[in-house]
Design an enzyme around this catalytic site. Sequence first.
Site, PDB file in Angstrom:
ATOM      1  N   ASP A  83       8.882   0.476  -7.198  1.00  0.00           N
ATOM      2  CA  ASP A  83      10.247   0.332  -7.194  1.00  0.00           C
ATOM      3  C   ASP A  83      10.915  -1.131  -7.567  1.00  0.00           C
ATOM      4  O   ASP A  83      11.849  -1.558  -7.540  1.00  0.00           O
ATOM      5  CB  ASP A  83      10.862   0.526  -5.791  1.00  0.00           C
ATOM      6  CG  ASP A  83      10.974   2.210  -5.819  1.00  0.00           C
ATOM      7  OD1 ASP A  83      10.453   2.797  -6.867  1.00  0.00           O
ATOM      8  OD2 ASP A  83      11.623   2.646  -4.944  1.00  0.00           O
ATOM      9  N   ALA A  94       8.830   8.007  -6.847  1.00  0.00           N
ATOM     10  CA  ALA A  94       7.175   7.952  -6.559  1.00  0.00           C
ATOM     11  C   ALA A  94       6.381   8.268  -7.425  1.00  0.00           C
ATOM     12  O   ALA A  94       5.501   7.833  -7.667  1.00  0.00           O
ATOM     13  CB  ALA A  94       7.103   8.940  -4.980  1.00  0.00           C
ATOM     14  N   VAL A 132       3.952 -10.397   3.071  1.00  0.00           N
ATOM     15  CA  VAL A 132       3.879 -11.266   2.154  1.00  0.00           C
ATOM     16  C   VAL A 132       5.200 -11.765   2.013  1.00  0.00           C
ATOM     17  O   VAL A 132       6.414 -11.084   2.213  1.00  0.00           O
ATOM     18  CB  VAL A 132       3.782 -10.597   0.877  1.00  0.00           C
ATOM     19  CG1 VAL A 132       3.987 -11.445  -0.369  1.00  0.00           C
ATOM     20  CG2 VAL A 132       2.683  -9.622   0.578  1.00  0.00           C
ATOM     21  N   LYS A 151       8.045  22.189  -4.221  1.00  0.00           N
ATOM     22  CA  LYS A 151       8.186  20.782  -3.773  1.00  0.00           C
ATOM     23  C   LYS A 151       6.936  20.467  -2.896  1.00  0.00           C
ATOM     24  O   LYS A 151       6.530  19.398  -2.772  1.00  0.00           O
ATOM     25  CB  LYS A 151       9.523  20.724  -2.926  1.00  0.00           C
ATOM     26  CG  LYS A 151       9.980  19.510  -2.147  1.00  0.00           C
ATOM     27  CD  LYS A 151      10.423  18.766  -3.244  1.00  0.00           C
ATOM     28  CE  LYS A 151      10.662  17.212  -2.414  1.00  0.00           C
ATOM     29  NZ  LYS A 151      11.139  15.939  -3.383  1.00  0.00           N
ATOM     30  N   ALA A 194       0.959  -1.099  -0.032  1.00  0.00           N
ATOM     31  CA  ALA A 194       0.009   0.054   0.003  1.00  0.00           C
ATOM     32  C   ALA A 194       0.813   1.370  -0.068  1.00  0.00           C
ATOM     33  O   ALA A 194       0.596   2.370   0.762  1.00  0.00           O
ATOM     34  CB  ALA A 194      -0.736  -0.005   1.110  1.00  0.00           C
ATOM     35  N   GLU A 247      18.636  15.176   0.325  1.00  0.00           N
ATOM     36  CA  GLU A 247      17.494  15.603   1.105  1.00  0.00           C
ATOM     37  C   GLU A 247      17.759  15.260   2.544  1.00  0.00           C
ATOM     38  O   GLU A 247      17.346  16.213   3.411  1.00  0.00           O
ATOM     39  CB  GLU A 247      16.220  14.823   0.581  1.00  0.00           C
ATOM     40  CG  GLU A 247      16.205  15.392  -0.637  1.00  0.00           C
ATOM     41  CD  GLU A 247      14.393  15.130  -1.014  1.00  0.00           C
ATOM     42  OE1 GLU A 247      13.640  14.143  -0.783  1.00  0.00           O
ATOM     43  OE2 GLU A 247      13.874  15.958  -1.819  1.00  0.00           O
TER      44      GLU A 247
HETATM   45  C1  LIG Z   1      14.193   9.579   1.947  1.00  0.00           C
HETATM   46  C2  LIG Z   1      13.558   9.644   0.583  1.00  0.00           C
HETATM   47  C3  LIG Z   1      13.227  10.771  -0.386  1.00  0.00           C
HETATM   48  C4  LIG Z   1      12.619  10.275  -1.709  1.00  0.00           C
HETATM   49  N1  LIG Z   1      12.190  11.482  -2.360  1.00  0.00           N
HETATM   50  C5  LIG Z   1      11.623  11.392  -3.521  1.00  0.00           C
HETATM   51  C6  LIG Z   1      11.152  12.308  -4.479  1.00  0.00           C
HETATM   52  O1  LIG Z   1      11.352  13.697  -3.814  1.00  0.00           O
HETATM   53  N2  LIG Z   1      10.584  12.151  -5.443  1.00  0.00           N
HETATM   54  C7  LIG Z   1      10.202  11.144  -5.913  1.00  0.00           C
HETATM   55  O2  LIG Z   1       9.538  10.808  -6.987  1.00  0.00           O
HETATM   56  N3  LIG Z   1      10.695   9.900  -5.304  1.00  0.00           N
HETATM   57  C8  LIG Z   1      11.332  10.059  -4.146  1.00  0.00           C
HETATM   58  N4  LIG Z   1      11.780   9.097  -3.373  1.00  0.00           N
HETATM   59  C9  LIG Z   1      11.725   7.619  -3.835  1.00  0.00           C
HETATM   60  C10 LIG Z   1      10.198   6.816  -3.812  1.00  0.00           C
HETATM   61  O3  LIG Z   1       9.895   7.168  -2.407  1.00  0.00           O
HETATM   62  C11 LIG Z   1      10.139   5.529  -4.192  1.00  0.00           C
HETATM   63  O4  LIG Z   1      10.351   5.570  -5.338  1.00  0.00           O
HETATM   64  C12 LIG Z   1       8.546   5.142  -3.851  1.00  0.00           C
HETATM   65  O5  LIG Z   1       8.364   5.229  -2.592  1.00  0.00           O
HETATM   66  C13 LIG Z   1       8.256   3.635  -4.397  1.00  0.00           C
HETATM   67  O6  LIG Z   1       6.937   3.630  -4.416  1.00  0.00           O
HETATM   68  P1  LIG Z   1       6.445   1.963  -4.426  1.00  0.00           P
HETATM   69  O7  LIG Z   1       4.851   2.207  -4.245  1.00  0.00           O
HETATM   70  O8  LIG Z   1       6.873   1.263  -5.080  1.00  0.00           O
HETATM   71  O9  LIG Z   1       6.949   1.368  -2.949  1.00  0.00           O
HETATM   72  P2  LIG Z   1       6.919   1.875  -1.518  1.00  0.00           P
HETATM   73  O10 LIG Z   1       6.631   3.396  -1.282  1.00  0.00           O
HETATM   74  O11 LIG Z   1       8.352   1.257  -0.899  1.00  0.00           O
HETATM   75  O12 LIG Z   1       5.805   1.252  -0.801  1.00  0.00           O
HETATM   76  C14 LIG Z   1       5.845  -0.403  -0.404  1.00  0.00           C
HETATM   77  C15 LIG Z   1       4.851  -0.641   0.404  1.00  0.00           C
HETATM   78  O13 LIG Z   1       4.682  -2.081   0.600  1.00  0.00           O
HETATM   79  C16 LIG Z   1       4.868  -2.650   1.695  1.00  0.00           C
HETATM   80  N5  LIG Z   1       5.696  -3.955   1.935  1.00  0.00           N
HETATM   81  C17 LIG Z   1       6.972  -3.951   1.606  1.00  0.00           C
HETATM   82  N6  LIG Z   1       7.248  -5.226   1.806  1.00  0.00           N
HETATM   83  C18 LIG Z   1       6.098  -5.796   2.024  1.00  0.00           C
HETATM   84  C19 LIG Z   1       5.752  -7.331   2.459  1.00  0.00           C
HETATM   85  N7  LIG Z   1       6.782  -8.233   2.202  1.00  0.00           N
HETATM   86  N8  LIG Z   1       4.569  -7.470   2.938  1.00  0.00           N
HETATM   87  C20 LIG Z   1       3.702  -6.608   3.116  1.00  0.00           C
HETATM   88  N9  LIG Z   1       3.724  -5.515   2.642  1.00  0.00           N
HETATM   89  C21 LIG Z   1       5.136  -4.914   2.384  1.00  0.00           C
HETATM   90  C22 LIG Z   1       5.379  -1.486   2.459  1.00  0.00           C
HETATM   91  O14 LIG Z   1       4.739  -1.318   4.016  1.00  0.00           O
HETATM   92  C23 LIG Z   1       5.046  -0.272   1.712  1.00  0.00           C
HETATM   93  O15 LIG Z   1       3.631   0.374   2.189  1.00  0.00           O
HETATM   94  C24 LIG Z   1      12.516   9.140  -2.170  1.00  0.00           C
HETATM   95  C25 LIG Z   1      12.845   7.980  -1.404  1.00  0.00           C
HETATM   96  C26 LIG Z   1      13.364   8.165  -0.262  1.00  0.00           C
HETATM   97  C27 LIG Z   1      13.677   6.948   0.900  1.00  0.00           C
END
Ligand SMILES: Cc1cc2nc3c(=O)[nH]c(=O)nc-3n(C[C@H](O)[C@H](O)[C@H](O)COP(=O)(O)OP(=O)(O)OC[C@H]3O[C@@H](n4cnc5c(N)ncnc54)[C@H](O)[C@@H]3O)c2cc1C
Length: 403
Positions: A299, A316, A78, A376, A10, A166
């Site tokens: 990701d 993101a 998972v 931002k 999520a 950041e």
């Molecule tokens: C400090 C920081 C700053 C950033 N700044 C930016 C920015 O300015 N702009 C930008 O575009 N991107 C930025 N990013 C990158 C961005 O946060 C990621 O690319 C984004 O979060 C990926 O989204 P996602 O939905 O793939 O995964 P995530 O956001 O990682 O979400 C994954 C979800 O899966 C759940 N999960 C994971 N493993 C399991 C499991 N085994 N079982 C059940 N649930 C699980 C987690 O709890 C989470 O809710 C930044 C990242 C960081 C760390």
Amino acid sequence: MSKKIVILGAGYAGLRALHELQKEAADIEITLVDRNEYHYEATDLHEVAAGTQKSERIIYPIRDVVKNSCTTFIQGTVSAIDTEQQLVKLADGKTLSYDYLVVALGFESESFGIPGVDEYSLQMVDVDTAEKIYQHIEEQMKNYKEMQDENALKIIVCGAGFTGIELLGALTDGKKKLAEAAGVDSEKIRLYCVEAVTRLLPMFSEKLSDYGINKLKDWGVEFLTGKPIKEIKEGSVVYLDDKENNTLKELHGGTIIWTTGVSGSHVIGASGFEEKRGRVMVNPDLTYPGRDNVYIIGDCSAVMDEESQRPYPTTAQISLKMGECAGKNIKAQLRGKSTQPFTFHSLGSVCSIGNTHAFGEVGKMEIKGYPASFVKKAIMDRSLFETGGVKEVLAKGRFDFYH
Ligand SMILES: Cc1cc2nc3c(=O)[nH]c(=O)nc-3n(C[C@H](O)[C@H](O)[C@H](O)COP(=O)(O)OP(=O)(O)OC[C@H]3O[C@@H](n4cnc5c(N)ncnc54)[C@H](O)[C@@H]3O)c2cc1C
């Protein structure tokens, strides 16, 4: 008979896919799984780690965005996915069957096999780890008060990528509070950044990235660039100081934070998907090759950008778009229509350096300073809107535009 759609994760990608699918009037049963009962804005984790933001401000309950008429939320971890049997295995032994699966399990920290990273450095990958970083720093400040060991006041950030920069920005904002805890002037808190390459933030022009780095230097951050990290020891970072003579040096510090890179979830490898560093090269419509009912997004996924002939970066912004595309493609499949390829046109990207400064690009325009921090915050509010809707923006949005 209704079709079962299971969404794993999520985060940005998973919740955006959920949002799209919950609009579907057809007979569907959605199951959303996450290990937490809350969604967190991963793009704000550095502020929690630096103590400039409370974690409550960057999370909201997943149940807030779940439509009970068609979706069941399961809090669970998972452990593996079996695409042959169309089953998801949870750590508590439960299994879930699906007709369509969306894998959006996000990122984990990547050590690149460097010794000592897992044991002696702090990772910043979710709310718990970000909170642990701040608790550790606070502890170090208290230790200084007792022991007067200058190393306790040193914070080393490994990696000068977007996340590291950041984080350094937020730490410069948080220095005053830390100095108070240690009973010293804020100049005594030393911030270091160790990085292998010399051209930082290549996604921006050299002029723009120099602007951001120089601002951090003005605020006291000490950069060691062109210094590949070879090992992390307890309380120190060992780096290659001189490539020609192969000389190593050691930088001591009470807090060492690892931000050099990320990989996709380990569940991807554990489930037998063809992957590299937890990322799967998916079809243009985001399905796994050979499985047109399994979408891998965010990701955990790599999709080719036809323009640059390189996979899109992990952000993101792109995860949200992938969530939307996967949701629409499943809806198309349910209606017997063909799926569409994923396309993405970047609106730009802005890197924050503290709460009131930032730099980046919006379209073709370069922005910096206070106006960039305004942009931002607007970007963050927009992404919060895309996962949580109006309710979460009103409750958790960034409206501190005026300083
Ligand atoms: C400090 C920081 C700053 C950033 N700044 C930016 C920015 O300015 N702009 C930008 O575009 N991107 C930025 N990013 C990158 C961005 O946060 C990621 O690319 C984004 O979060 C990926 O989204 P996602 O939905 O793939 O995964 P995530 O956001 O990682 O979400 C994954 C979800 O899966 C759940 N999960 C994971 N493993 C399991 C499991 N085994 N079982 C059940 N649930 C699980 C987690 O709890 C989470 O809710 C930044 C990242 C960081 C760390």
